[in-house]
Scaffold this motif. Structure first.
Motif, PDB file in Angstrom:
ATOM      1  N   UNK A 134       0.743  -0.964  -0.020  1.00  0.00           N
ATOM      2  CA  UNK A 134      -0.134  -0.186   0.053  1.00  0.00           C
ATOM      3  C   UNK A 134       1.567   1.074   0.274  1.00  0.00           C
ATOM      4  N   UNK A 135       2.208   1.051  -0.311  1.00  0.00           N
ATOM      5  CA  UNK A 135       3.536   2.544  -0.215  1.00  0.00           C
ATOM      6  C   UNK A 135       3.639   2.415  -1.444  1.00  0.00           C
ATOM      7  N   UNK A 136       4.603   3.817  -1.600  1.00  0.00           N
ATOM      8  CA  UNK A 136       5.377   3.059  -3.268  1.00  0.00           C
ATOM      9  C   UNK A 136       6.784   3.303  -2.664  1.00  0.00           C
ATOM     10  N   UNK A 137       7.412   2.548  -3.542  1.00  0.00           N
ATOM     11  CA  UNK A 137       8.943   1.972  -3.025  1.00  0.00           C
ATOM     12  C   UNK A 137       9.660   2.369  -4.569  1.00  0.00           C
ATOM     13  N   UNK A 138      10.882   2.839  -4.553  1.00  0.00           N
ATOM     14  CA  UNK A 138      11.467   3.242  -5.041  1.00  0.00           C
ATOM     15  C   UNK A 138      12.132   1.742  -5.871  1.00  0.00           C
ATOM     16  N   UNK A 139      12.361   0.925  -6.886  1.00  0.00           N
ATOM     17  CA  UNK A 139      12.206  -0.381  -7.610  1.00  0.00           C
ATOM     18  C   UNK A 139      13.799   0.100  -7.245  1.00  0.00           C
ATOM     19  N   UNK A 140      14.623  -1.348  -6.690  1.00  0.00           N
ATOM     20  CA  UNK A 140      16.546  -1.323  -7.189  1.00  0.00           C
ATOM     21  C   UNK A 140      16.930  -1.937  -8.187  1.00  0.00           C
ATOM     22  N   UNK A 141      17.356  -1.270  -9.085  1.00  0.00           N
ATOM     23  CA  UNK A 141      17.978  -1.839  -9.997  1.00  0.00           C
ATOM     24  C   UNK A 141      19.822  -1.519  -9.723  1.00  0.00           C
ATOM     25  N   UNK A 142      19.818  -2.751 -10.701  1.00  0.00           N
ATOM     26  CA  UNK A 142      21.219  -3.297 -10.510  1.00  0.00           C
ATOM     27  C   UNK A 142      22.058  -2.365 -11.796  1.00  0.00           C
ATOM     28  N   UNK A 143      21.441  -1.785 -12.637  1.00  0.00           N
ATOM     29  CA  UNK A 143      21.592  -0.690 -13.816  1.00  0.00           C
ATOM     30  C   UNK A 143      22.124   0.224 -13.036  1.00  0.00           C
ATOM     31  N   UNK A 144      21.329   0.596 -12.023  1.00  0.00           N
ATOM     32  CA  UNK A 144      21.224   2.086 -11.952  1.00  0.00           C
ATOM     33  C   UNK A 144      23.299   2.380 -11.487  1.00  0.00           C
ATOM     34  N   UNK A 145      23.168   1.455  -9.994  1.00  0.00           N
ATOM     35  CA  UNK A 145      24.994   1.344 -10.149  1.00  0.00           C
ATOM     36  C   UNK A 145      25.808   1.331 -11.053  1.00  0.00           C
TER      37      UNK A 145
END
Length: 162
Positions: A93-104
């Motif tokens: 029920x909350x908005x979370x930032x998705x983990x992205x391996x590509x981001x790093x």
């Protein structure tokens, strides 16, 4: 005082600071994915970074119009990559930032491009102006990225409220 420090020392110091900031951003990003996102968490970083514009009070850091246009253009171009890797999801029920391996990898890739650019450009552009250009580049990158994050966050947040 700044004229007593060699350009090579300033180049090395700014590179070390850039690497440190890259590590800090990666750490903060990893921790933020564990907690729900919020408007404050999205919009405060560019506001805090905006205080860096005070550097332009000093003539040493000022850039000409073309340097400004080049820096802001490259920053906006780089922001596309960050926007592409920043996605939100609804969990519990909350908005979370998705983990992205590509981001790093992308963040450190942009950092490497920035360091190489600084080394190459330092032979033709004064180190003070170059510092100003790289601040403009970073600001031109973070503002569109965070605006895109805000728009995406609001869409998901409004979905939850319905």
């Amino acid at each position: 005082m700044l004229d007593k420090i060699s350009p090579n020392m300033m180049l090395i110091a700014s590179t070390v600071v850039a690497i440190g900031m890259g590590i800090l951003v990666t750490t903060v990003r990893a921790k933020s994915a564990k907690r729900p996102a919020s408007v404050k968490k999205i919009l405060l970083p560019p506001m805090f970074m905006s205080t860096g514009a005070l550097m332009f009070i000093f003539p040493y850091f000022r850039v000409n119009f073309m340097e400004f246009i080049e820096a802001i253009g490259v920053g906006m171009l780089f922001s596309i990559v960050l926007i592409w890797t920043s996605k939100f999801e609804i969990r519990e029920g909350e908005v979370y930032l998705k983990q992205s391996k590509a981001f790093i990898f992308i963040l450190f890739g942009l950092l490497i491009v920035r360091i190489i650019g600084k080394i190459i450009l330092s032979s033709t552009i004064d180190i003070g102006a170059l510092s100003g250009m790289f601040w403009i580049l970073a600001f031109g990158m973070i503002v569109p990225w965070r605006i895109a994050m805000y728009v995406q966050f609001k869409k998901l947040h409004n979905k939850i409220k319905k």
